[in-house]
Design an enzyme around this catalytic site. Structure first.
Site, PDB file in Angstrom:
ATOM      1  N   ASP A  87      54.954  21.764 -59.533  1.00 27.93           N
ATOM      2  CA  ASP A  87      54.453  23.081 -59.951  1.00 27.93           C
ATOM      3  C   ASP A  87      52.970  22.992 -60.323  1.00 27.93           C
ATOM      4  O   ASP A  87      52.467  21.911 -60.662  1.00 27.93           O
ATOM      5  CB  ASP A  87      55.267  23.569 -61.162  1.00 27.93           C
ATOM      6  CG  ASP A  87      55.104  25.069 -61.406  1.00 27.93           C
ATOM      7  OD1 ASP A  87      54.364  25.743 -60.659  1.00 27.93           O
ATOM      8  OD2 ASP A  87      55.724  25.571 -62.365  1.00 27.93           O
ATOM      9  N   LYS A 120      50.912  27.215 -68.792  1.00 34.42           N
ATOM     10  CA  LYS A 120      51.435  27.772 -67.555  1.00 34.42           C
ATOM     11  C   LYS A 120      51.897  29.206 -67.820  1.00 34.42           C
ATOM     12  O   LYS A 120      52.041  29.603 -68.965  1.00 34.42           O
ATOM     13  CB  LYS A 120      52.625  26.938 -67.048  1.00 34.42           C
ATOM     14  CG  LYS A 120      52.207  25.557 -66.580  1.00 34.42           C
ATOM     15  CD  LYS A 120      53.351  24.740 -65.993  1.00 34.42           C
ATOM     16  CE  LYS A 120      54.271  25.484 -65.104  1.00 34.42           C
ATOM     17  NZ  LYS A 120      53.583  26.196 -63.978  1.00 34.42           N
ATOM     18  N   GLY A 121      52.118  29.945 -66.750  1.00 35.03           N
ATOM     19  CA  GLY A 121      52.618  31.313 -66.909  1.00 35.03           C
ATOM     20  C   GLY A 121      51.652  32.369 -66.430  1.00 35.03           C
ATOM     21  O   GLY A 121      51.915  33.563 -66.592  1.00 35.03           O
ATOM     22  N   GLY A 122      50.543  31.920 -65.818  1.00 38.66           N
ATOM     23  CA  GLY A 122      49.615  32.889 -65.232  1.00 38.66           C
ATOM     24  C   GLY A 122      50.326  33.796 -64.230  1.00 38.66           C
ATOM     25  O   GLY A 122      49.951  34.946 -64.047  1.00 38.66           O
ATOM     26  N   GLU A 140      60.264  28.300 -65.087  1.00 39.34           N
ATOM     27  CA  GLU A 140      59.532  27.044 -64.847  1.00 39.34           C
ATOM     28  C   GLU A 140      59.876  26.020 -65.917  1.00 39.34           C
ATOM     29  O   GLU A 140      60.101  24.838 -65.629  1.00 39.34           O
ATOM     30  CB  GLU A 140      58.023  27.311 -64.861  1.00 39.34           C
ATOM     31  CG  GLU A 140      57.541  28.117 -63.659  1.00 39.34           C
ATOM     32  CD  GLU A 140      56.083  28.537 -63.739  1.00 39.34           C
ATOM     33  OE1 GLU A 140      55.543  28.937 -62.703  1.00 39.34           O
ATOM     34  OE2 GLU A 140      55.484  28.485 -64.818  1.00 39.34           O
TER      35      GLU A 140
HETATM   36  C1  5RP Z   1      53.020  30.587 -62.691  1.00 40.44           C
HETATM   37  C2  5RP Z   1      52.289  29.354 -63.091  1.00 40.44           C
HETATM   38  C3  5RP Z   1      51.368  28.739 -62.084  1.00 40.44           C
HETATM   39  O1  5RP Z   1      51.756  27.429 -61.861  1.00 40.44           O
HETATM   40  C4  5RP Z   1      49.965  28.789 -62.612  1.00 40.44           C
HETATM   41  O2  5RP Z   1      49.637  30.136 -62.934  1.00 40.44           O
HETATM   42  C5  5RP Z   1      48.958  28.255 -61.593  1.00 40.44           C
HETATM   43  O3  5RP Z   1      48.893  29.118 -60.498  1.00 40.44           O
HETATM   44  P1  5RP Z   1      48.000  28.827 -59.224  1.00 40.44           P
HETATM   45  O4  5RP Z   1      48.593  27.659 -58.527  1.00 40.44           O
HETATM   46  O5  5RP Z   1      48.112  30.115 -58.422  1.00 40.44           O
HETATM   47  O6  5RP Z   1      46.590  28.589 -59.682  1.00 40.44           O
HETATM   48  O7  5RP Z   1      52.414  28.838 -64.170  1.00 40.44           O
HETATM   49  O8  5RP Z   1      53.748  31.123 -63.763  1.00 40.44           O
END
Ligand code: 5RP
Length: 221
Positions: free
Chosen positions: A81, A94-96, A103
């Site tokens: 992830d 995390k959690g964007g 997750e």
């Molecule tokens: C989703 C997440 C993603 O892993 C995190 O936001 C990174 O995203 P990206 O790979 O698009 O930069 O935690 O909830």
């Protein structure tokens, strides 16, 4: 290289950790999307995947990767992830993408957690990226008050409903020096489903992509 090219390189590099006959935990986000594209190339060799979001499930299904319900598997060999921030102890925000709860569940079950990220996600101190918190809708105002009491500035993420039908508060103004303690404090607020601090269960390996290539990092602080 663009940021997306770095994400792609790191997503494909994660393939080297995938063993034949295993169940692969799959995260969410744009870096993970590249990993899923890579995973297709070994789909005949793995048992299948468990997914951390409806979005990743849809992509896995479209590409013909067998998808398992987490309740139907005894163990998850590896979880791959992305992250919004990662520090030297491989603790993460995390959690964007609002998928933090599922997750965190798969990360907890997985034997090994591989974080895939471009170099912009690497930080000394977590907290520049607003910390996502998944909250039961009726508890929103109360949880906001509690987060302010902890020194944060919560902001309601407009028009977002999580896969679990909850809301997200993004907490600004945090300089997270003790990530494990803050993770526990926020998780203990009634109404909080999950905080997007992955400190108690940090990553085991970080694959960090930069112009110089991809580094496998175990702990760098
Ligand atoms: C989703 C997440 C993603 O892993 C995190 O936001 C990174 O995203 P990206 O790979 O698009 O930069 O935690 O909830």
């Amino acid at each position: 290289m663009t940021q997306d090219e770095l994400k792609k390189t790191v997503g494909w590099t994660a393939l080297k950790y995938i063993q034949p006959g295993t169940i692969v935990g799959v995260g969410t986000g744009s870096t993970t999307a590249h990993f899923i594209d890579a995973l297709v190339t070994v789909k005949q060799k793995i048992k299948g995947a468990v997914s951390s979001s409806e979005a990743s499930s849809a992509k896995l299904k479209n590409l013909g990767i067998p998808l398992f319900d987490l309740n139907d598997v005894d163990s998850v060999d590896i979880y791959v992830d992305g992250a919004d921030e990662i520090n030297g102890n491989l603790q993460m925000i995390k959690g964007g993408g609002a998928a933090l709860t599922r997750e965190k569940i798969i990360a907890a079950v997985a034997r090994k957690f591989i974080c895939i990220a471009d170099v912009s996600k690497q930080v000394d101190v977590l907290g520049c990226f607003p910390l996502p918190v998944e909250v039961i809708p009726m508890a929103r105002a109360w949880v906001e008050r509690e987060l302010i009491r902890l020194g944060g500035l919560p902001e309601y993420r407009q028009d977002v409903v999580t896969d679990n039908f909850n809301i997200i508060l993004d907490v600004h103004n945090l300089k997270i020096l003790d990530a494990i303690a803050l993770e526990e404090q926020i998780n203990n607020i009634p109404g909080v489903v999950t905080v997007g601090l992955f400190a108690r269960r940090s990553a085991d390996i970080a694959l960090i992509g930069s112009e110089q290539g991809v580094k496998d990092i175990f702990v760098w602080c």
